[in-house]
Write an enzyme that holds these catalytic residues in place. Sequence first.
Site, PDB file in Angstrom:
ATOM      1  N   LYS A 116       8.951   1.810  -5.192  1.00 19.55           N
ATOM      2  CA  LYS A 116       8.066   2.658  -3.994  1.00 19.55           C
ATOM      3  C   LYS A 116       8.832   3.786  -3.774  1.00 19.55           C
ATOM      4  CE  LYS A 116       4.205   1.118  -7.029  1.00 19.55           C
ATOM      5  NZ  LYS A 116       3.600   2.129  -7.478  1.00 19.55           N
ATOM      6  N   LYS A 201       5.530   7.041   7.847  1.00 14.75           N
ATOM      7  CA  LYS A 201       4.692   7.463   9.208  1.00 14.75           C
ATOM      8  C   LYS A 201       3.010   7.451   8.653  1.00 14.75           C
ATOM      9  CE  LYS A 201       3.520  10.210  12.580  1.00 14.75           C
ATOM     10  NZ  LYS A 201       3.392   9.062  14.130  1.00 14.75           N
ATOM     11  N   ARG A 292      -0.038   4.578 -15.868  1.00 14.34           N
ATOM     12  CA  ARG A 292      -0.675   3.368 -16.156  1.00 14.34           C
ATOM     13  C   ARG A 292      -2.066   4.873 -16.752  1.00 14.34           C
ATOM     14  NH1 ARG A 292      -1.662   1.072 -11.595  1.00 14.34           N
ATOM     15  NH2 ARG A 292      -3.535   2.046 -11.163  1.00 14.34           N
TER      16      ARG A 292
HETATM   17  C1  MV4 Z   1      -0.506   5.709   3.834  1.00  9.36           C
HETATM   18  C2  MV4 Z   1      -2.545   5.266   4.522  1.00  9.36           C
HETATM   19  C3  MV4 Z   1      -2.039   6.912   5.202  1.00  9.36           C
HETATM   20  N1  MV4 Z   1      -0.182   6.600   6.211  1.00  9.36           N
HETATM   21  N2  MV4 Z   1      -0.087   5.497   3.912  1.00  9.36           N
HETATM   22  C4  MV4 Z   1      -1.817   3.507  -0.136  1.00  9.36           C
HETATM   23  C5  MV4 Z   1      -2.119   3.108  -1.227  1.00  9.36           C
HETATM   24  C6  MV4 Z   1      -3.759   2.571  -1.346  1.00  9.36           C
HETATM   25  N3  MV4 Z   1      -4.146   2.093  -1.419  1.00  9.36           N
HETATM   26  C7  MV4 Z   1      -3.854   2.918   0.084  1.00  9.36           C
HETATM   27  N4  MV4 Z   1      -2.855   3.921   0.939  1.00  9.36           N
HETATM   28  C8  MV4 Z   1      -2.752   4.345   2.120  1.00  9.36           C
HETATM   29  N5  MV4 Z   1      -1.687   4.720   1.998  1.00  9.36           N
HETATM   30  C9  MV4 Z   1       0.556   6.602   4.816  1.00  9.36           C
HETATM   31  N6  MV4 Z   1       2.162   6.788   5.119  1.00  9.36           N
HETATM   32  C10 MV4 Z   1      -3.428   5.545   3.971  1.00  9.36           C
HETATM   33  C11 MV4 Z   1      -4.133   4.932   2.659  1.00  9.36           C
HETATM   34  C12 MV4 Z   1      -4.925   4.919   2.806  1.00  9.36           C
HETATM   35  C13 MV4 Z   1      -5.883   3.915   2.926  1.00  9.36           C
HETATM   36  C14 MV4 Z   1      -5.969   2.889   4.295  1.00  9.36           C
HETATM   37  C15 MV4 Z   1      -5.826   2.266   4.666  1.00  9.36           C
HETATM   38  C16 MV4 Z   1      -7.494   2.365   5.040  1.00  9.36           C
HETATM   39  C17 MV4 Z   1      -8.071   3.139   3.706  1.00  9.36           C
HETATM   40  C18 MV4 Z   1      -7.462   3.483   3.246  1.00  9.36           C
HETATM   41  C19 MV4 Z   1      -7.162   4.527   1.693  1.00  9.36           C
HETATM   42  C20 MV4 Z   1      -6.650   4.743   1.240  1.00  9.36           C
HETATM   43  C21 MV4 Z   1      -5.813   5.535   1.283  1.00  9.36           C
END
Ligand code: MV4
Length: 450
Positions: A116, A201, A292
């Site tokens: 990643k 961030k 995928r």
């Molecule tokens: C993040 C984010 C906020 N800031 N990255 C990446 C994989 C996915 N399953 C969740 N991801 C996220 N990456 C940064 N820099 C917010 C998410 C995110 C998320 C995080 C916490 C709780 C629910 C979420 C739902 C979708 C995305």
Amino acid sequence: MLEKVLIANRGEIAVRIVRACRELGIRSVVAYSEADRDSLAVRLADEAVCIGPPPPAKSYLHAPSLLSAALITGCDAVHPGYGFLSENPYFAEVIKQCGLTFVGPEPEAIAIMGDKAAARAAMRAAGLPVMPGSEQTLASVDEARELAQTIGYPVLLKAAAGGGGRGMRIVPNDAELPRAFATAKAEAEAAFGNGALYLEKFLPVARHIEIQVLADKHGHVIHLGERECSIQRRHQKLIEEAPSPVVDEALRQRMGAAAVAGARAIDYIGAGTMEFLLDPEGNFYFIEMNTRIQVEHPITEYVTGLDLVKWQLRIAAGERLTIQQADVRMSGHAIECRVNAEDPARDFLPQAGEIELYLPPGGPGVRIDSHLYSGYVVPPNYDSLLAKMIAWGSDRAEALARMRRALDECIITGVATTIPLHAALLRDERFCRGDFSTRYLGEFLERGAF
Ligand code: MV4
């Protein structure tokens, strides 16, 4: 066109791939573990080969068994589905070395997107907006601290070998960084055999928007619009929809162009998904790419009228895309609810056992992708997905109304499922307004609304 395909997967996606093969006149061979001997995919496929005992490491993750199954049955291709070995570059490579076609991208593309941190670097070099953070993996906690102070807390530590939220840790301030760094590193090492971390961030309020891309072996790359995937629990998507309630045509074109440029930059082949975060100001940032077919592909199929799995098979066979970007039209609105064998009233306690009665919904605009049948025994060894319930409408309101009807019609007895949670969400005022972010589901569950 391919003659015979080994399906190196199970459950609903194995059934989905058998169906696509049948429609294309391709013979299908399903690899199954002893726990899946009575599975629907085994019943529907032209042939089936037992590849080992129930534990994934001894069956669906055991490449030599899958490869042997393909070779002894005279297959000319292997479709990995999603999960298991679908994003394992070594599996793609060994399939290629044995003279078979891997239904997916080249191993190099899988490898770069599987790291990643390298994926971020490649997409930054391709000109995509990438979430502010480290240029590559972090050499030390001091380097992490310096960077975090520059971009500002809260920050996220993410495992380079992770993805999909696995190995992700929020760091609210300087004081918590050393412990978070050590813990995240140890967890990544334990989970992925690779403790490398990178930093981003953290966007506390965002939308998770992903763009479907499709690329053939002749340089044609198109995008098929977006999917809204913000409703996740512990990084497992629960409800997805296309199009997103907050993406207008101008933003769709900008995100689509970025996704196509990113796919081109790595010579991508096949169906792939570029994941972005959209902030409240309308800025989007690349976070990762999935190389995928995804669980939620049906909502894109519904709104574009394209069969993505058949296109995966045609592209693997060397066929050219017959659709240009200008031909892609999104029509109506589609929503998918993942019906999992988990009890949402008991903190999503996993369920296993016999499905006494299975009566799927029907009627206009309702599709069920599932491997269930009455009398099927849900094994405890694999992920909890039982069925994907998809509803299409001419607009979002009609899609929601159809999904509510489908959820109310569906009968699954013998195990608890997430259907009651979906029914509650589909009646929640904020959800119905399309007013949600990545925080919504956590807040909904905390409210005790369910
Ligand atoms: C993040 C984010 C906020 N800031 N990255 C990446 C994989 C996915 N399953 C969740 N991801 C996220 N990456 C940064 N820099 C917010 C998410 C995110 C998320 C995080 C916490 C709780 C629910 C979420 C739902 C979708 C995305």
